[in-house]
Design an enzyme around this catalytic site. Structure first.
Site, PDB file in Angstrom:
ATOM      1  N   ALA A  32      46.034 -38.084 -11.430  1.00  0.00           N
ATOM      2  CA  ALA A  32      45.936 -39.470 -11.899  1.00  0.00           C
ATOM      3  C   ALA A  32      44.515 -39.697 -12.386  1.00  0.00           C
ATOM      4  CB  ALA A  32      46.278 -40.459 -10.784  1.00  0.00           C
ATOM      5  N   ALA A  50      41.940 -42.893 -13.978  1.00  0.00           N
ATOM      6  CA  ALA A  50      41.749 -44.301 -14.329  1.00  0.00           C
ATOM      7  C   ALA A  50      40.370 -44.481 -14.948  1.00  0.00           C
ATOM      8  CB  ALA A  50      41.944 -45.181 -13.099  1.00  0.00           C
ATOM      9  N   SER A  51      39.911 -45.734 -15.026  1.00  0.00           N
ATOM     10  CA  SER A  51      38.687 -46.017 -15.773  1.00  0.00           C
ATOM     11  C   SER A  51      37.439 -45.492 -15.089  1.00  0.00           C
ATOM     12  CB  SER A  51      38.551 -47.534 -15.958  1.00  0.00           C
ATOM     13  OG  SER A  51      38.541 -48.192 -14.703  1.00  0.00           O
ATOM     14  N   ALA A  74      37.463 -43.213 -12.016  1.00  0.00           N
ATOM     15  CA  ALA A  74      37.577 -41.940 -11.308  1.00  0.00           C
ATOM     16  C   ALA A  74      38.928 -41.298 -11.587  1.00  0.00           C
ATOM     17  CB  ALA A  74      37.401 -42.171  -9.803  1.00  0.00           C
ATOM     18  N   VAL A 122      41.892 -38.378  -9.604  1.00  0.00           N
ATOM     19  CA  VAL A 122      42.312 -37.850  -8.307  1.00  0.00           C
ATOM     20  C   VAL A 122      42.899 -36.452  -8.486  1.00  0.00           C
ATOM     21  CG1 VAL A 122      43.851 -38.190  -6.332  1.00  0.00           C
ATOM     22  CG2 VAL A 122      42.760 -40.163  -7.418  1.00  0.00           C
ATOM     23  N   LYS A 159      39.182 -37.855  -4.631  1.00  0.00           N
ATOM     24  CA  LYS A 159      38.838 -38.783  -5.704  1.00  0.00           C
ATOM     25  C   LYS A 159      37.415 -38.505  -6.164  1.00  0.00           C
ATOM     26  CE  LYS A 159      38.853 -43.750  -6.793  1.00  0.00           C
ATOM     27  NZ  LYS A 159      39.210 -45.103  -6.283  1.00  0.00           N
ATOM     28  N   ASP A 172      43.219 -55.107  -5.768  1.00  0.00           N
ATOM     29  CA  ASP A 172      43.703 -54.436  -6.982  1.00  0.00           C
ATOM     30  C   ASP A 172      45.094 -53.871  -6.702  1.00  0.00           C
ATOM     31  OD1 ASP A 172      43.432 -53.675  -9.618  1.00  0.00           O
ATOM     32  OD2 ASP A 172      42.415 -51.791  -9.175  1.00  0.00           O
TER      33      ASP A 172
END
Length: 508
Positions: free
Chosen positions: A133, A135-136, A138, A140, A155, A290
């Protein structure tokens, strides 16, 4: 040079939106007046060549935000939960920003882990996968501990992310200040304070030690919550740029077909998502800030598993009581009490008319309660409430921004699982329990007891304070321009509270 740099960044932002085709799409979604659309497009057109091209395979809005950088991506993640603001089509486009962004190379991630933890990756982990995965901030990786064979999630922050975020946030401040100067009416919304709040949240995400601490505190608070799990943390394998957690298996809350195939009751899951969030916010004053679909999994036994603790919200006890009374007032349709709470908390200026405000709140609540359960929306309520409070001069409460935004996000998750959920019916038992335990005679007695405990710590000093106060009364000094409450009054208050403590003790 910060001003020119930020001005160039602002121009480049508009140019990127124009070049990627996002400008027309966003203006249409915001239902901007036609003259404004034409003016913005005409101003942006000459600078089109300055804009970033982005990935042509992505939809326009997503393409523009990913091209502009991590801070814009983070804003896009927020907007992906607000179809009432940007429209359903753009909200769906922006959901890919939650956890499906292009990853950075695994070799860079391994290098970052080795530097942060002070040992080669091969010595710490027997396996280390490609990104699962991204995201903006970090990404994983799934890994296996060399020492025990346990499967974990590692992470790792993106390289150079801190510098990129600081540059973008600086530009956001520039825009906020320009808005305040050019549009005086916007000052009520406190745009600079909103950006400051966003900055504090984001900077907390850029130090994974803080996220690790947040995960540990959240786990301790929710330890006894049935059907809810926070993955265990490996402190010795975590640092500023790396965090290691227990690997948990589950289905993303966004994959409703897979949840159905696994035999889970989606209606019950939707209700629990909402109730757990309210319980964390009201009971603990500490909540996941979040809580979108990408950060929630459904375990094999139906347990809700929370992930990503970079954004956590904290609200004080008094604000929790105010928030609970406002929600409960709307649930009971007691608009007069909702209005009074706003005035008591100082949210609405004291010179406004409470009855007029209550009538305006009724105009907000009644149409919503008259809707079918599937159309009753917390997002719609907050939107209407914002319009009413604007007319009555209420300023933006920066301490409630994250709470309100998360409430809207959680509602979106609940409706993904069950489109027909009745938000008020699901919320009522949690709010009623909180009201019963924290507002009324029981709460008054508890508050007085705590006050007496605080005063008792100063017990050895009370005789000296009383003597000093009496001496000052015998030899008065010229009054100062501004005086606080006389010390003798504090002594009297202390005596009164001590008596109250005795009364409380007699009731126990």
């Amino acid at each position: 040079m910060r001003g020119p740099h930020n001005l160039l960044r602002l121009i480049r932002t508009g140019a990127t939106f124009e070049r990627t085709g996002a400008m027309a799409e966003v203006l249409e979604a915001l239902d901007a007046p036609r003259p404004l659309r034409v003016a913005i497009r005409v101003l942006a057109a000459p600078f089109r060549w300055l804009g970033y091209e982005g990935d042509p395979e992505m939809p326009p809005a997503t393409r523009a935000l990913t091209a502009l950088g991590p801070a814009y991506i983070k804003f896009g993640q927020i907007l992906s939960t607000r179809p009432d603001v940007v429209g359903d089509e753009i909200a769906v486009q922006l959901r890919v920003l939650q956890d499906r962004l292009p990853p950075f190379p695994t070799a860079q991630a391994k290098r970052a882990v080795a530097i942060e933890l002070g040992q080669p990756v091969d010595k710490l982990f027997s396996e280390f996968s490609e990104p699962v995965a991204a995201a903006s901030i970090a990404q994983v990786h799934q890994a296996r501990l060399a020492e025990t064979g346990e499967t974990v999630a590692v992470k790792v922050l993106r390289p150079g992310i801190e510098k990129a975020f600081r540059r973008d946030i600086d530009a956001f401040y520039f825009v906020a200040r320009m808005i305040e100067r050019l549009v005086p009416g916007s000052r009520r919304l406190r745009p600079v304070e909103v950006i400051a709040h966003f900055e504090s949240v984001v900077l907390g995400e850029l130090d994974l030690r803080l996220e690790a601490a947040a995960a540990a505190e959240f786990a301790a608070n929710t330890h006894d919550d049935a059907g809810f799990e926070v993955p265990a943390l490996h402190w010795h394998l975590s640092g500023r740029r790396v965090m290691t957690l227990k690997w948990v298996e589950g289905i993303s809350a966004a994959r409703t077909a897979e949840i159905d195939a696994a035999g889970h009751d989606r209606a019950r899951l939707a209700e629990r998502v909402l109730q757990l969030f309210l319980s964390h916010a009201l009971r603990d004053g500490y909540f996941h800030g979040d809580m979108h679909q990408g950060n929630l999994k459904v375990g094999p036994d139906g347990t809700l598993i929370a992930l990503d603790f970079g954004i956590m919200g904290r609200i004080d006890e008094y604000t929790r009581r105010v928030y609970a009374e406002i929600i409960f007032g709307f649930i009971r349709k007691d608009y007069r009490r909702v209005a009074e709470v706003h005035f008591e908390a100082g949210y609405v200026p004291a010179d406004r008319d409470v009855d007029a405000f209550a009538s305006a709140l009724r105009a907000v609540g009644e149409p919503i309660f008259g809707m079918d359960a599937s159309r009753i929306s917390m997002a719609r309520l907050l939107n209407y409430l914002f319009e009413v409070t604007e007319r009555f001069g209420m300023q933006t409460r920066t301490e409630l921004i994250l709470l309100q935004r998360t409430m809207v996000v959680v509602e979106g998750v609940a409706r993904t699982l069950d489109p027909h959920i009745n938000i008020w019916k699901a919320a009522r038992p949690v709010v009623e329990d909180y009201i019963r335990d924290n507002i009324g005679p029981k709460a008054v007695a508890r508050d007085l007891g705590r006050t007496v405990q605080v005063l008792s710590r100063f017990g050895p000093r009370l005789p000296a304070l009383a003597e000093a106060a009496l001496v000052r009364q015998s030899h008065p000094e010229p009054p100062a321009p501004k005086r606080e409450m006389p010390p003798l009054a504090w002594v009297a208050i202390g005596a009164g509270l001590t008596a109250a403590a005795g009364w409380i003790a007699s009731l126990v």
